[in-house]
Write a protein that holds these residues in place. Structure first.
Motif, PDB file in Angstrom:
ATOM      1  N   ARG A 138       0.801  -1.224   0.000  1.00 62.98           N
ATOM      2  CA  ARG A 138       0.000   0.000   0.000  1.00 62.98           C
ATOM      3  C   ARG A 138       0.834   1.274   0.000  1.00 62.98           C
ATOM      4  NH1 ARG A 138      -5.099  -0.526   2.066  1.00 62.98           N
ATOM      5  NH2 ARG A 138      -5.306   1.636   1.395  1.00 62.98           N
ATOM      6  N   PHE A 139       2.120   1.190   0.368  1.00 68.21           N
ATOM      7  CA  PHE A 139       2.901   2.411   0.541  1.00 68.21           C
ATOM      8  C   PHE A 139       4.171   2.390  -0.295  1.00 68.21           C
ATOM      9  CE2 PHE A 139       0.393   1.863   4.342  1.00 68.21           C
ATOM     10  CZ  PHE A 139      -0.146   3.128   4.542  1.00 68.21           C
ATOM     11  N   LEU A 140       4.614   3.607  -0.643  1.00 64.61           N
ATOM     12  CA  LEU A 140       5.868   3.781  -1.373  1.00 64.61           C
ATOM     13  C   LEU A 140       6.893   4.414  -0.432  1.00 64.61           C
ATOM     14  CD1 LEU A 140       7.293   3.645  -4.169  1.00 64.61           C
ATOM     15  CD2 LEU A 140       6.662   6.045  -4.446  1.00 64.61           C
ATOM     16  N   SER A 141       8.074   3.818  -0.348  1.00 65.35           N
ATOM     17  CA  SER A 141       9.107   4.297   0.565  1.00 65.35           C
ATOM     18  C   SER A 141      10.339   4.707  -0.228  1.00 65.35           C
ATOM     19  CB  SER A 141       9.477   3.184   1.562  1.00 65.35           C
ATOM     20  OG  SER A 141      10.608   3.560   2.328  1.00 65.35           O
ATOM     21  N   PRO A 142      10.705   5.993  -0.232  1.00 68.30           N
ATOM     22  CA  PRO A 142      11.907   6.412  -0.951  1.00 68.30           C
ATOM     23  C   PRO A 142      13.174   5.975  -0.213  1.00 68.30           C
ATOM     24  CG  PRO A 142      11.011   8.252   0.248  1.00 68.30           C
ATOM     25  CD  PRO A 142      10.031   7.128   0.419  1.00 68.30           C
ATOM     26  N   VAL A 143      14.210   5.775  -0.975  1.00 65.53           N
ATOM     27  CA  VAL A 143      15.525   5.459  -0.425  1.00 65.53           C
ATOM     28  C   VAL A 143      16.440   6.616  -0.796  1.00 65.53           C
ATOM     29  CG1 VAL A 143      17.458   3.848  -0.390  1.00 65.53           C
ATOM     30  CG2 VAL A 143      15.116   2.996  -0.694  1.00 65.53           C
ATOM     31  N   PHE A 144      17.041   7.247   0.218  1.00 64.88           N
ATOM     32  CA  PHE A 144      17.901   8.388  -0.072  1.00 64.88           C
ATOM     33  C   PHE A 144      19.056   8.416   0.900  1.00 64.88           C
ATOM     34  CE2 PHE A 144      14.742   9.748   2.960  1.00 64.88           C
ATOM     35  CZ  PHE A 144      15.438  10.531   3.876  1.00 64.88           C
ATOM     36  N   LYS A 145      20.092   9.128   0.548  1.00 67.42           N
ATOM     37  CA  LYS A 145      21.240   9.330   1.409  1.00 67.42           C
ATOM     38  C   LYS A 145      21.301  10.790   1.818  1.00 67.42           C
ATOM     39  CE  LYS A 145      24.195   5.541  -0.161  1.00 67.42           C
ATOM     40  NZ  LYS A 145      25.488   5.166  -0.778  1.00 67.42           N
ATOM     41  N   SER A 146      21.796  11.040   3.031  1.00 66.49           N
ATOM     42  CA  SER A 146      21.843  12.408   3.536  1.00 66.49           C
ATOM     43  C   SER A 146      23.211  12.715   4.112  1.00 66.49           C
ATOM     44  CB  SER A 146      20.775  12.618   4.619  1.00 66.49           C
ATOM     45  OG  SER A 146      21.100  11.872   5.779  1.00 66.49           O
ATOM     46  N   TRP A 147      23.491  13.985   4.203  1.00 66.21           N
ATOM     47  CA  TRP A 147      24.690  14.463   4.865  1.00 66.21           C
ATOM     48  C   TRP A 147      24.482  14.425   6.375  1.00 66.21           C
ATOM     49  CZ3 TRP A 147      28.701  14.940   1.744  1.00 66.21           C
ATOM     50  CH2 TRP A 147      28.493  15.275   0.391  1.00 66.21           C
ATOM     51  N   PRO A 148      25.552  14.552   7.135  1.00 61.14           N
ATOM     52  CA  PRO A 148      25.401  14.531   8.601  1.00 61.14           C
ATOM     53  C   PRO A 148      24.438  15.572   9.141  1.00 61.14           C
ATOM     54  CG  PRO A 148      27.703  14.228   8.013  1.00 61.14           C
ATOM     55  CD  PRO A 148      26.986  14.543   6.736  1.00 61.14           C
ATOM     56  N   ASP A 149      24.297  16.700   8.456  1.00 62.86           N
ATOM     57  CA  ASP A 149      23.378  17.727   8.949  1.00 62.86           C
ATOM     58  C   ASP A 149      21.934  17.476   8.547  1.00 62.86           C
ATOM     59  OD1 ASP A 149      23.428  18.248   6.258  1.00 62.86           O
ATOM     60  OD2 ASP A 149      24.136  20.326   6.435  1.00 62.86           O
ATOM     61  N   GLY A 150      21.634  16.335   7.900  1.00 58.91           N
ATOM     62  CA  GLY A 150      20.266  15.978   7.546  1.00 58.91           C
ATOM     63  C   GLY A 150      19.843  16.382   6.149  1.00 58.91           C
ATOM     64  N   ARG A 151      20.692  17.065   5.399  1.00 66.10           N
ATOM     65  CA  ARG A 151      20.331  17.469   4.036  1.00 66.10           C
ATOM     66  C   ARG A 151      20.375  16.257   3.101  1.00 66.10           C
ATOM     67  NH1 ARG A 151      23.938  20.464   1.535  1.00 66.10           N
ATOM     68  NH2 ARG A 151      25.574  20.027   3.069  1.00 66.10           N
ATOM     69  N   VAL A 152      19.321  16.107   2.284  1.00 67.11           N
ATOM     70  CA  VAL A 152      19.265  15.020   1.309  1.00 67.11           C
ATOM     71  C   VAL A 152      20.323  15.262   0.242  1.00 67.11           C
ATOM     72  CG1 VAL A 152      17.866  13.854  -0.432  1.00 67.11           C
ATOM     73  CG2 VAL A 152      16.826  14.608   1.718  1.00 67.11           C
ATOM     74  N   ALA A 153      21.153  14.236  -0.007  1.00 64.63           N
ATOM     75  CA  ALA A 153      22.241  14.372  -0.970  1.00 64.63           C
ATOM     76  C   ALA A 153      22.005  13.567  -2.235  1.00 64.63           C
ATOM     77  CB  ALA A 153      23.562  13.930  -0.341  1.00 64.63           C
ATOM     78  N   LEU A 154      21.296  12.450  -2.127  1.00 63.66           N
ATOM     79  CA  LEU A 154      21.147  11.557  -3.280  1.00 63.66           C
ATOM     80  C   LEU A 154      19.886  10.717  -3.114  1.00 63.66           C
ATOM     81  CD1 LEU A 154      22.744  10.581  -5.862  1.00 63.66           C
ATOM     82  CD2 LEU A 154      23.531   8.677  -4.423  1.00 63.66           C
ATOM     83  N   ILE A 155      19.098  10.574  -4.156  1.00 63.52           N
ATOM     84  CA  ILE A 155      17.933   9.690  -4.163  1.00 63.52           C
ATOM     85  C   ILE A 155      18.328   8.430  -4.914  1.00 63.52           C
ATOM     86  CG2 ILE A 155      15.531   9.416  -4.900  1.00 63.52           C
ATOM     87  CD1 ILE A 155      15.288  12.475  -4.785  1.00 63.52           C
ATOM     88  N   GLU A 156      18.180   7.269  -4.253  1.00 63.60           N
ATOM     89  CA  GLU A 156      18.651   6.016  -4.848  1.00 63.60           C
ATOM     90  C   GLU A 156      17.528   5.180  -5.445  1.00 63.60           C
ATOM     91  OE1 GLU A 156      22.596   4.649  -2.638  1.00 63.60           O
ATOM     92  OE2 GLU A 156      20.857   4.595  -1.295  1.00 63.60           O
ATOM     93  N   GLY A 157      16.318   5.421  -5.054  1.00 68.65           N
ATOM     94  CA  GLY A 157      15.208   4.634  -5.562  1.00 68.65           C
ATOM     95  C   GLY A 157      14.072   4.653  -4.580  1.00 68.65           C
ATOM     96  N   ALA A 158      13.279   3.556  -4.576  1.00 68.99           N
ATOM     97  CA  ALA A 158      12.139   3.456  -3.666  1.00 68.99           C
ATOM     98  C   ALA A 158      11.735   1.998  -3.546  1.00 68.99           C
ATOM     99  CB  ALA A 158      10.974   4.299  -4.166  1.00 68.99           C
ATOM    100  N   GLY A 159      10.856   1.733  -2.613  1.00 74.59           N
ATOM    101  CA  GLY A 159      10.362   0.380  -2.433  1.00 74.59           C
ATOM    102  C   GLY A 159       8.913   0.366  -2.040  1.00 74.59           C
ATOM    103  N   LEU A 160       8.208  -0.715  -2.407  1.00 74.00           N
ATOM    104  CA  LEU A 160       6.840  -0.924  -1.956  1.00 74.00           C
ATOM    105  C   LEU A 160       6.909  -1.552  -0.577  1.00 74.00           C
ATOM    106  CD1 LEU A 160       5.050  -2.300  -5.147  1.00 74.00           C
ATOM    107  CD2 LEU A 160       5.123   0.036  -4.291  1.00 74.00           C
ATOM    108  N   VAL A 161       6.251  -0.935   0.407  1.00 74.86           N
ATOM    109  CA  VAL A 161       6.302  -1.418   1.786  1.00 74.86           C
ATOM    110  C   VAL A 161       4.919  -1.328   2.416  1.00 74.86           C
ATOM    111  CG1 VAL A 161       8.706  -0.706   2.069  1.00 74.86           C
ATOM    112  CG2 VAL A 161       6.870   0.870   2.698  1.00 74.86           C
ATOM    113  N   ASN A 162       4.802  -1.887   3.613  1.00 74.97           N
ATOM    114  CA  ASN A 162       3.563  -1.804   4.382  1.00 74.97           C
ATOM    115  C   ASN A 162       3.783  -1.215   5.774  1.00 74.97           C
ATOM    116  OD1 ASN A 162       1.656  -2.853   2.512  1.00 74.97           O
ATOM    117  ND2 ASN A 162       2.463  -4.913   2.863  1.00 74.97           N
ATOM    118  N   ASN A 163       4.957  -0.651   6.000  1.00 77.92           N
ATOM    119  CA  ASN A 163       5.251  -0.044   7.311  1.00 77.92           C
ATOM    120  C   ASN A 163       5.654   1.405   7.132  1.00 77.92           C
ATOM    121  OD1 ASN A 163       7.569  -0.771   5.948  1.00 77.92           O
ATOM    122  ND2 ASN A 163       8.761  -1.110   7.816  1.00 77.92           N
TER     123      ASN A 163
END
Length: 341
Positions: free
Chosen positions: A117-142
């Motif tokens: 039912r849900f889409l979950s993005p996969v991303f990497k961030s810098w230590p300060d919390g800024r999104v640096a790279l989007i790697e993909g996504a996954g279908l999840v239920n949590n």
């Protein structure tokens, strides 16, 4: 990439019928709802375009995978990494990054059967919390990001500007016309509200009530009004009567001047025009003018006819000036009248 941390989080509920465009990650600040939620994350609007470009450039084949339960990002060999779909493009739309998706048959079946039912993005961030790279996504239920809005259908995924443009019958590519039409509608709504308030009407049929009042024939008391045609006839008759009375008064004043010997034949046309145009001015002239016509041995109004000289006196010069003729012409006319008398 050094000093980067990978994150996964469920962004939004997906429709049972797979949509070609889905929300992927928010633009701005956000927090995860699980144990990582204490750490603030963000994708700055000024960085979003660069993050998207870098992510697609680093992706194999220029596409990012959507898998099942993030299995693609588990240690190699621990689970299968079949794709549920492929992200072929991304763009910023308002406060979200929207992804264009090509679903696989397995991904379609999983969504249509409500297995996921849900889409979950996969991303990497810098230590300060800024999104640096989007790697993909996954279908999840949590879901781990429940505060973000859900995606319910393809129609709800439509750009709100496109929806508004469609209702107005305009193209979404002409935002200035959309704004102009919306402003015109707001002004019309304001004006109509003023009209209905002044007319004292309410309800959904307020416009119909106003139109009915405008087209209704007003009740008229015949004892207080007369037909317009009768009023116009009366105006015509009154104007004719005024003209007749004015002509009669002018003629009476002219005849009085003749009887007093103050008009010569040469002065008739001028005197008639003056008496018709300005009777008061003619009467003033007649009162001051000397008798010019010799009526015989009788006195004029109890006075002896003035003796004429070879030149005009002061009164005659004034009369000549009022008549707009030269002294010589006035003298010739006077002498001719005296000779005829």
């Amino acid at each position: 990439m050094m000093n980067l941390t990978r994150h996964t989080c469920a962004l939004a509920a997906l429709p049972s019928e797979p949509a070609a465009r889905v929300e992927l990650i928010p633009v701005g600040g956000f927090r995860l709802a699980d144990k990582r939620g204490q750490k603030a994350m963000r994708l700055d609007a000024t960085d979003a375009a660069g993050v998207i470009a870098t992510s697609l450039a680093r992706a194999t084949g220029g596409m990012l995978p959507i898998d099942f339960d993030h299995r693609s990002f588990a240690p190699q060999g621990s689970a299968d990494s079949r794709a549920a779909g492929w992200i072929t493009g991304m763009e910023v739309q308002g406060d979200r990054v929207m992804a264009s998706v090509e679903w696989t048959e397995e991904g379609r079946r999983a969504l249509e059967g409500r297995s996921y039912r849900f889409l979950s993005p996969v991303f990497k961030s810098w230590p300060d919390g800024r999104v640096a790279l989007i790697e993909g996504a996954g279908l999840v239920n949590n879901p781990a990001l429940p505060e973000l809005r859900q995606l319910a259908s393809k129609d709800e995924q439509m750009d709100p500007i496109e929806t508004i443009a469609g209702v107005l019958g305009l193209s979404a590519g002409e935002p200035e016309k959309i704004v102009e039409r919306v402003q015109a509608l707001r002004e019309a709504e304001t004006q109509m509200a003023s009209i209905t308030r002044a007319a004292g009407v309410t309800g959904d049929d307020a416009v119909t009530q106003v139109c009915a009042r405008l087209t209704a024939t007003p009740a008229v008391d015949p004892s207080k009004y007369v037909p317009l045609s009768a009023f116009q006839d009366l105006q015509t008759q009154f104007a004719s009567l005024q003209k007749t009375v004015g002509t009669d008064k002018a003629e009476a004043a002219l005849q009085q001047a003749r009887d007093a010997g103050k008009l010569t034949p040469a002065m008739e046309e001028w005197a008639t025009q003056l008496a018709s145009k300005d009777l008061a001015q003619f009467e003033a002239w007649a009162a001051a003018a000397p008798a010019l016509v010799n009526l015989g041995t009788r006195t004029l109004a109890g006075r002896e006819p003035p003796k004429k000289t070879a030149a005009l006196d002061d009164t005659e010069r004034h009369v000549a000036s009022m008549m707009g003729i030269s002294d010589e012409a006035f003298l010739a006319s006077r002498n001719a009248a005296v000779k005829e008398g």
